[in-house]
Enzyme design. Structure first.
Site, short mmCIF file in Angstrom:
data_model
loop_
_atom_site.label_atom_id
_atom_site.label_comp_id
_atom_site.label_asym_id
_atom_site.label_seq_id
_atom_site.Cartn_x
_atom_site.Cartn_y
_atom_site.Cartn_z
CE LYS A 46 135.46 57.61 132.50
NZ LYS A 46 136.62 58.26 131.93
CG ASP A 94 143.84 58.04 129.20
OD1 ASP A 94 143.33 57.10 129.83
OD2 ASP A 94 143.38 59.21 129.21
CD1 TRP A 104 138.46 61.56 127.69
CD2 TRP A 104 139.33 62.94 129.22
NE1 TRP A 104 137.49 61.81 128.64
CE2 TRP A 104 138.00 62.65 129.59
CE3 TRP A 104 140.07 63.80 130.02
CZ2 TRP A 104 137.41 63.18 130.74
CZ3 TRP A 104 139.48 64.33 131.17
CH2 TRP A 104 138.17 64.02 131.51
C1 LIG Z 1 137.36 59.59 132.12
C2 LIG Z 1 138.63 59.72 131.42
C3 LIG Z 1 139.69 60.49 131.94
C4 LIG Z 1 139.56 61.27 133.22
O1 LIG Z 1 139.56 60.45 134.31
P1 LIG Z 1 139.55 61.03 135.79
O2 LIG Z 1 139.60 59.80 136.61
O3 LIG Z 1 138.29 61.81 135.95
O4 LIG Z 1 140.75 61.90 135.95
C5 LIG Z 1 140.86 60.53 131.23
N1 LIG Z 1 141.02 59.85 130.09
C6 LIG Z 1 140.03 59.10 129.57
C7 LIG Z 1 140.25 58.36 128.30
C8 LIG Z 1 138.81 59.02 130.22
O5 LIG Z 1 137.83 58.27 129.68
#
Ligand SMILES: *Cc1c(COP(=O)(O)O)cnc(C)c1O
Length: 363
Positions: free
Chosen positions: A197, A173, A102
């Protein structure tokens, strides 16, 4: 009926109690005789719900008054573009710590809008993967902010320390760790996380942003209005129609978490869960995880089985025991157990019991 445990990485498990409440209220929310999906986002009851959501998040994460909570769409990936667009003028620099999948996706997107400096953070010593401590990250003087992903959901690698960069805006993030452990929000400029998540269903991205960073932007005229933090903030995150059902269900999850004792309490349970699983892996002859103890993810636990062609048998037999979605990400293979807040310790105990008996059978 056998109890089912859902180890999906995302969209992922939602607390059973929350699902039951949603089911119960589905066709008549707040005594309005309609479902929450069928009313306007300008409806007073709905606006109250959004305020309650923000309030819940503020309490749970201890968010200072100088920060705003924005609701965005398009997932965390949209923020990969929105962040440089909002924080930087043309041809400006930003640091990007490269930790895993990511992190790298964020860089690829950022390249379109700025000059990203990639910070190498990974070291491999004797086959063990380490992330250098932040103090050793080589930041660029010209960079306006430092971006990093605190938990690489796919590889199961985490930066478990809190940021402490002088005079740098920190952008993080936290998609896979938000609300799983206590953090000091004041150390960050922007925290963002898509909800699927750890908070609720997909469709919503939560952004926690320091006030001065909202006002700062203005120069890039081409920023789409729906990505412009100032416009989003000025419209109380309702410039366009928000994903109302996601907001509703996510708020139920926050209420559930508050009732459980909040982040401090769930943090202890999460540590227990992860320790149980890692100690099973470390004490076994067939399961391996080569991430340094300091950098092991508490939410996404990845391991391999060091016997050939046995993974599919593992996954099949796990399902028979009620343990679902343990397959690792397609780019890595292996096994991954995603154990966010909603996963009860019972799920881990069942998994560990299965892993031990599987090992005995196939060793
Ligand atoms: C799942 C995830 C993403 C992507 O998320 P989307 O909602 O599909 O854009 C980005 N960063 C991390 C750390 C993730 O776990």
């Amino acid at each position: 009926m056998k109890k089912i445990f859902n180890f999906s990485p995302g969209p992922s498990m939602i607390p059973h109690k929350v699902l039951l409440q949603a089911q119960n209220e589905l066709i008549n929310w707040n005594h309005l005789h309609f479902s929450v999906m069928e009313i306007s986002h300008r409806n007073k009851d709905f606006i109250n719900l959004v305020e309650e959501f923000k309030n819940n998040l503020r309490i749970l994460m201890n968010i200072p008054k100088t920060y705003k909570i924005l609701f965005c769409q398009g997932g965390a990936r949209t923020q990969f573009a929105a962040i440089p667009m909002n924080l930087l003028n043309y041809n400006q620099n930003a640091d990007y710590a490269n930790i895993g999948y990511w992190s790298y996706k964020a860089v690829e997107e950022a390249k379109k809008y700025c000059i990203p400096h990639i910070i190498k953070t990974k070291k491999i010593i004797n086959n063990i993967v380490y992330i250098k401590p932040m103090i050793e990250w080589l930041l660029n003087n010209k960079s306006i902010y430092i971006h990093y992903c605190a938990n690489e959901t796919i590889e199961g690698i985490a930066v478990n320390e809190e940021p402490n960069f002088k005079n740098k805006i920190v952008v993080a993030d936290l998609s896979s760790t938000i609300l799983t452990k206590e953090i000091d929000v004041s150390r960050y400029g922007i925290i963002y996380a898509s909800t699927q998540k750890n908070i609720g269903p997909s469709g919503l991205t939560v952004l926690i942003i320091r006030d001065d960073l909202i006002i700062k932007q203005n120069y890039r005229k081409e920023i789409p209005s729906v990505l412009n933090y100032k416009i989003i903030a000025d419209n109380n995150s309702m410039f366009n129609t928000p994903p109302t059902f996601s907001l509703y269900l996510s708020n139920l999850v926050l209420n559930w978490l508050k009732k459980k004792g909040g982040v401090k309490h769930i943090d202890k349970i999460n540590q227990k869960k992860a320790n149980l699983l890692y100690s099973t892996i470390d004490n076994s002859k067939i399961y391996t995880n080569n991430i340094s103890i300091k950098n092991r993810s508490l939410t996404n636990i990845v391991f391999n089985i060091n016997k050939k062609n046995i993974e599919n048998i593992f996954l099949k037999e796990a399902e028979i025991q009620g343990l679902y979605f343990l397959k690792g990400h397609s780019i890595l293979g292996g096994i991954r157990a995603s154990i966010y807040n909603a996963m009860p310790i019972e799920g881990i105990e069942t998994l560990v019991k299965f892993m031990n008996s599987f090992e005995k059978k196939y060793i």
